[in-house]
Design a protein around this motif. Structure first.
Motif, PDB file in Angstrom:
ATOM      1  N   THR A  14       0.813  -1.214   0.000  1.00 15.19           N
ATOM      2  CA  THR A  14       0.000   0.000   0.000  1.00 15.19           C
ATOM      3  C   THR A  14       0.852   1.272   0.000  1.00 15.19           C
ATOM      4  N   LYS A  15       2.076   1.162   0.540  1.00 12.88           N
ATOM      5  CA  LYS A  15       2.968   2.322   0.612  1.00 12.88           C
ATOM      6  C   LYS A  15       4.037   2.325  -0.484  1.00 12.88           C
ATOM      7  N   MET A  16       4.069   1.285  -1.288  1.00 13.72           N
ATOM      8  CA  MET A  16       5.140   1.137  -2.273  1.00 13.72           C
ATOM      9  C   MET A  16       4.896   2.002  -3.507  1.00 13.72           C
ATOM     10  N   ASP A  17       5.907   2.776  -3.846  1.00 16.71           N
ATOM     11  CA  ASP A  17       5.847   3.561  -5.076  1.00 16.71           C
ATOM     12  C   ASP A  17       5.989   2.618  -6.270  1.00 16.71           C
ATOM     13  N   PRO A  18       5.184   2.796  -7.333  1.00 17.88           N
ATOM     14  CA  PRO A  18       5.327   1.933  -8.502  1.00 17.88           C
ATOM     15  C   PRO A  18       6.743   1.894  -9.066  1.00 17.88           C
ATOM     16  N   ALA A  19       7.464   3.007  -8.950  1.00 16.50           N
ATOM     17  CA  ALA A  19       8.840   3.033  -9.453  1.00 16.50           C
ATOM     18  C   ALA A  19       9.734   2.080  -8.669  1.00 16.50           C
ATOM     19  N   ASP A  20       9.479   1.920  -7.366  1.00 17.08           N
ATOM     20  CA  ASP A  20      10.260   0.993  -6.560  1.00 17.08           C
ATOM     21  C   ASP A  20       9.923  -0.458  -6.910  1.00 17.08           C
ATOM     22  N   PHE A  21       8.677  -0.713  -7.229  1.00 20.65           N
ATOM     23  CA  PHE A  21       8.303  -2.053  -7.690  1.00 20.65           C
ATOM     24  C   PHE A  21       9.027  -2.362  -8.998  1.00 20.65           C
ATOM     25  N   GLU A  22       8.959  -1.432  -9.923  1.00 24.42           N
ATOM     26  CA  GLU A  22       9.553  -1.647 -11.248  1.00 24.42           C
ATOM     27  C   GLU A  22      11.065  -1.816 -11.167  1.00 24.42           C
ATOM     28  N   MET A  23      11.725  -1.012 -10.348  1.00 26.81           N
ATOM     29  CA  MET A  23      13.186  -1.075 -10.272  1.00 26.81           C
ATOM     30  C   MET A  23      13.668  -2.393  -9.693  1.00 26.81           C
ATOM     31  N   VAL A  24      13.022  -2.892  -8.657  1.00 32.16           N
ATOM     32  CA  VAL A  24      13.436  -4.159  -8.058  1.00 32.16           C
ATOM     33  C   VAL A  24      13.237  -5.310  -9.040  1.00 32.16           C
ATOM     34  N   VAL A  25      12.108  -5.310  -9.731  1.00 33.69           N
ATOM     35  CA  VAL A  25      11.880  -6.347 -10.744  1.00 33.69           C
ATOM     36  C   VAL A  25      12.895  -6.216 -11.876  1.00 33.69           C
ATOM     37  N   ARG A  26      13.227  -4.992 -12.249  1.00 28.95           N
ATOM     38  CA  ARG A  26      14.184  -4.797 -13.343  1.00 28.95           C
ATOM     39  C   ARG A  26      15.570  -5.327 -12.984  1.00 28.95           C
ATOM     40  N   VAL A  27      16.023  -5.052 -11.782  1.00 26.28           N
ATOM     41  CA  VAL A  27      17.369  -5.486 -11.401  1.00 26.28           C
ATOM     42  C   VAL A  27      17.424  -7.006 -11.216  1.00 26.28           C
ATOM     43  N   HIS A  28      16.501  -7.556 -10.447  1.00 25.00           N
ATOM     44  CA  HIS A  28      16.561  -8.985 -10.138  1.00 25.00           C
ATOM     45  C   HIS A  28      16.160  -9.853 -11.335  1.00 25.00           C
ATOM     46  N   LEU A  29      14.985  -9.635 -11.850  1.00 25.27           N
ATOM     47  CA  LEU A  29      14.455 -10.516 -12.894  1.00 25.27           C
ATOM     48  C   LEU A  29      14.961 -10.142 -14.279  1.00 25.27           C
ATOM     49  N   ILE A  30      14.737  -8.904 -14.684  1.00 29.30           N
ATOM     50  CA  ILE A  30      15.181  -8.486 -16.018  1.00 29.30           C
ATOM     51  C   ILE A  30      16.699  -8.500 -16.087  1.00 29.30           C
ATOM     52  N   GLY A  31      17.353  -8.074 -15.001  1.00 33.13           N
ATOM     53  CA  GLY A  31      18.821  -8.076 -14.987  1.00 33.13           C
ATOM     54  C   GLY A  31      19.393  -9.469 -15.143  1.00 33.13           C
ATOM     55  N   SER A  32      18.807 -10.456 -14.471  1.00 37.05           N
ATOM     56  CA  SER A  32      19.275 -11.836 -14.622  1.00 37.05           C
ATOM     57  C   SER A  32      19.014 -12.351 -16.033  1.00 37.05           C
ATOM     58  N   ALA A  33      17.875 -11.972 -16.595  1.00 37.82           N
ATOM     59  CA  ALA A  33      17.578 -12.366 -17.975  1.00 37.82           C
ATOM     60  C   ALA A  33      18.572 -11.730 -18.949  1.00 37.82           C
ATOM     61  N   PHE A  34      18.911 -10.468 -18.724  1.00 37.90           N
ATOM     62  CA  PHE A  34      19.869  -9.776 -19.600  1.00 37.90           C
ATOM     63  C   PHE A  34      21.249 -10.434 -19.520  1.00 37.90           C
ATOM     64  N   ALA A  35      21.724 -10.694 -18.310  1.00 41.83           N
ATOM     65  CA  ALA A  35      23.050 -11.316 -18.165  1.00 41.83           C
ATOM     66  C   ALA A  35      23.054 -12.705 -18.789  1.00 41.83           C
ATOM     67  N   THR A  36      21.974 -13.448 -18.593  1.00 43.56           N
ATOM     68  CA  THR A  36      21.882 -14.794 -19.156  1.00 43.56           C
ATOM     69  C   THR A  36      21.818 -14.745 -20.675  1.00 43.56           C
ATOM     70  N   LYS A  37      21.016 -13.844 -21.206  1.00 47.17           N
ATOM     71  CA  LYS A  37      20.905 -13.707 -22.661  1.00 47.17           C
ATOM     72  C   LYS A  37      22.254 -13.351 -23.283  1.00 47.17           C
ATOM     73  N   ALA A  38      23.018 -12.506 -22.604  1.00 52.57           N
ATOM     74  CA  ALA A  38      24.332 -12.114 -23.116  1.00 52.57           C
ATOM     75  C   ALA A  38      25.291 -13.294 -23.206  1.00 52.57           C
ATOM     76  N   CYS A  39      25.093 -14.307 -22.340  1.00 52.28           N
ATOM     77  CA  CYS A  39      25.948 -15.504 -22.336  1.00 52.28           C
ATOM     78  C   CYS A  39      25.390 -16.645 -23.184  1.00 52.28           C
ATOM     79  N   TRP A  40      24.116 -16.618 -23.460  1.00 50.84           N
ATOM     80  CA  TRP A  40      23.391 -17.798 -23.940  1.00 50.84           C
ATOM     81  C   TRP A  40      23.957 -18.378 -25.228  1.00 50.84           C
ATOM     82  N   ASP A  41      24.104 -17.557 -26.256  1.00 47.88           N
ATOM     83  CA  ASP A  41      24.569 -18.078 -27.546  1.00 47.88           C
ATOM     84  C   ASP A  41      25.998 -18.601 -27.458  1.00 47.88           C
TER      85      ASP A  41
END
Length: 302
Positions: free
Chosen positions: A109-136
């Motif tokens: 209820t107190k969480m700013d949407p930007a804080d939700f987005e940033m945490v998801v971006r670093v943990h989930l999207i960031g892991s996907a980005f690092a993995t994608k960079a290694c994948w091929d």
């Protein structure tokens, strides 16, 4: 049995301190050449430091080989550049431990949407980005070991961490598809849910508990899960010297006859639908459909 990483090149994100540093040091002790990636910010993702350089110095002081990288996992091109530099120096990337993360805890209820987005971006999207960079590159090598860092918050929930939990369960889901896609190229992908005393958790644990949960106690699980003989598609919890497996399970459920396929019919059968007797851990999403098809076929045969 001795587990060695001789001849392997490993990237550890968020390796300037805590768990990442512990992983990097032990990988180096066991012969790996290590890329120590760390943006160097505070635990909310702001600021910079020379943390990665200090870990490289520690590795070199023990006679190992390492290089620092200050790229942000949340920027795909920086991950691509990191992998390119690693390949240029050492010829490949065999191990990736996705460890980088930040915390911005608040009740939803107190969480700013930007804080939700940033945490998801670093943990989930960031892991996907690092993995994608290694994948091929890992596909070309016909070898890869990837570790995603989930959390008990993602698997089971925790008050005040909706952003973190959403990202962490997403990582377990990412593992479950990538292990299937990587199998033919000897790429194994696993999920670790660590409990450790780091700057991310220093104000969560009581002082005495904090002392019990040193990062070194998580290292055995993490390194086994990226070793030559690692399993794939495992979810492992680790902390304080205790280790356990976790699973996403389903039961056989029930097939409702046409006349009962109503809201009321579902409600009347809820206890059976939610009964965990005989539940099992599917190895792909297709198994859910296979269970339903099997029930329909059995019903048609009478």
């Amino acid at each position: 049995m001795s587990i060695s990483f001789e001849g392997r090149v490993a990237i550890v994100t968020g390796a300037g301190g805590g768990l990442g540093r512990a992983y990097a040091l032990e990988l180096a002790r066991r012969g790996a050449k290590v890329v120590v990636n760390d943006l160097g910010g505070s635990r909310d993702g702001t600021g910079h430091s020379d943390a990665a350089l200090k870990v490289v110095e520690e590795i070199e002081a023990m006679g190992g080989e390492a290089m620092s990288n200050g790229g942000s996992v949340s920027e795909y091109e920086q991950m691509v550049e990191m992998v390119a530099k690693t390949k240029e120096r050492w010829g490949g990337v065999h191990v990736l431990i996705n460890n980088a993360g930040i915390l911005r805890d608040k009740s939803f209820t107190k969480m700013d949407p930007a804080d939700f987005e940033m945490v998801v971006r670093v943990h989930l999207i960031g892991s996907a980005f690092a993995t994608k960079a290694c994948w091929d590159l890992m596909r070309e090598q016909n070898y890869g070991r990837i570790l995603m860092t989930a959390s008990s918050t993602g698997l089971f929930g925790n008050f005040g961490q909706a952003n973190y939990g959403a990202a962490k369960l997403g990582l377990a889901g990412l593992t479950k598809t990538l292990y299937l896609e990587g199998a033919k190229n000897n790429i194994k992908v696993n999920t670790l849910a660590p409990v450790a005393a780091t700057r991310m958790t220093e104000d969560i644990f009581p002082e005495e508990a904090f002392k019990l949960f040193g990062p070194e106690n998580v290292v055995p699980a993490a390194l086994f899960l990226v070793s030559d003989d690692a399993p794939t598609n495992a979810i492992v919890g680790a902390g304080g010297g205790a280790y356990h497996g976790a699973w996403v399970t389903m039961n056989k459920g029930v097939l409702l006859p046409p006349a009962e396929r109503t809201v009321e019919g579902f409600a009347a059968n809820w206890e059976k639908i939610n009964d965990r007797t005989g539940d099992f851990a599917p190895q792909s999403g297709a198994e859910q459909s296979q269970v339903i098809i099997g029930q329909l076929q059995a019903a048609m045969k009478g």
